[in-house]
Design an enzyme around this catalytic site. Structure first.
Site, PDB file in Angstrom:
ATOM      1  CB  SER A 143     -42.116  48.857  47.848  1.00 42.62           C
ATOM      2  OG  SER A 143     -43.105  49.376  48.237  1.00 42.62           O
ATOM      3  CB  SER A 144     -41.324  50.779  52.531  1.00 40.50           C
ATOM      4  OG  SER A 144     -41.448  50.894  53.925  1.00 40.50           O
ATOM      5  CE1 TYR A 157     -38.821  55.666  52.567  1.00 44.13           C
ATOM      6  CE2 TYR A 157     -40.600  54.551  53.454  1.00 44.13           C
ATOM      7  CZ  TYR A 157     -39.278  54.622  53.007  1.00 44.13           C
ATOM      8  OH  TYR A 157     -38.539  53.181  52.948  1.00 44.13           O
ATOM      9  CE  LYS A 161     -38.854  53.433  49.647  1.00 42.19           C
ATOM     10  NZ  LYS A 161     -37.774  52.839  48.685  1.00 42.19           N
TER      11      LYS A 161
END
Length: 259
Positions: A143-144, A157, A161
């Site tokens: 993920s982020s 983006y 994620k």
């Protein structure tokens, strides 16, 4: 980590997507250092993949070209790893692409490409990997920290994620019945080529010409610096090991205390 310092992955077979550079390369190196046999998936940079192979124990790693945006290529990567090494114990899904763009500039093509790699690619990597895993299998997705923070122009983006974190949560119930764990790592800023290219875009637009990246990090992170890929890889190794046997469905943030 010095090779031989830990043997947590002795006799384990791991597939690392996006494994030729950045965090993926650090993950492949860490797992191999702890005894794993590793199949490295890469999309286009064959030279980087071969350079990484040269640093790993001979005969205990392969590199396979595979674009995770195409589930058939991911399936072929995993099948080759199982054929070559006889089993699959760990999937570390590290392949991903960055994206910045304002709402007005977004196109359906951009949406499809980002989600094809960051979200769909990871989902079908899980599907194909889990089909070969026995009880005790470990799956770690990427993920982020952007999934839980607001950044200008980062909607597409971040959404790709955030979907990964939801997949991990929900798949944990299904895979848990088979004794397989699934978790995710949400890295913060990391010293990779992606950070070099896009790092400044994480700053507020009004600060990009005022603060250097180092100055911005010093006031927005408890540790005041980017992570090294090896520091992020340590989290993947933990979640892929028996040390995390009772952890599933969770996303572990490794962000240096970003605020």
């Amino acid at each position: 980590m010095t090779p031989g310092q830990s043997t947590r992955f002795t006799d384990k077979v791991a597939v690392v997507t996006g494994g030729s550079r950045g965090i993926g390369a650090a993950v492949a190196t860490r797992l191999a250092a702890e005894g794993a046999v590793v199949a490295i998936g890469y999309r286009g940079n064959q030279e980087a993949a071969e350079q990484l192979l040269a640093t790993l124990p001979a005969g205990r790693a392969i590199a396979v070209r595979a674009d995770v945006a195409d589930p058939d290529q991911t399936a072929a990567l995993i099948e080759q790893a199982v054929t070559e090494f006889g089993r699959l114990d760990v999937l570390a899904s590290c392949a991903g692409i960055e994206h910045f763009g304002t709402l007005e500039s977004l196109t359906p093509g951009e949406f499809d490409r980002v989600f094809a790699v960051n979200t769909r690619g990871q989902l079908f990597a899980v599907q194909h990997a889990a089909a070969h895993m026995r009880e005790g299998g470990r799956i770690v997705l990427t993920s982020s920290v952007s999934a839980s923070r607001a950044v200008f122009g980062h909607t597409l983006y971040a959404a790709s994620k955030a979907a990964v974190e939801s997949m991990v949560l929900n798949l944990s119930a299904e895979l848990g019945q088979r004794g397989i764990t699934i978790n995710a790592i949400a890295p913060g800023g990391t010293a990779t080529d992606m950070a070099t290219e896009h790092g400044a875009s994480y700053q507020h637009p009004q600060l990009r010409d005022v603060l250097s990246m180092a100055q911005w990090l010093s006031v927005h992170g408890a540790l005041g610096r980017l992570a090294e890929p090896e520091e992020i890889a340590a989290g993947y190794a933990f979640l892929a090991s028996d040390d995390a046997a009772y952890m599933t469905g969770r996303t572990l943030q490794i962000d240096g205390g970003f605020f």
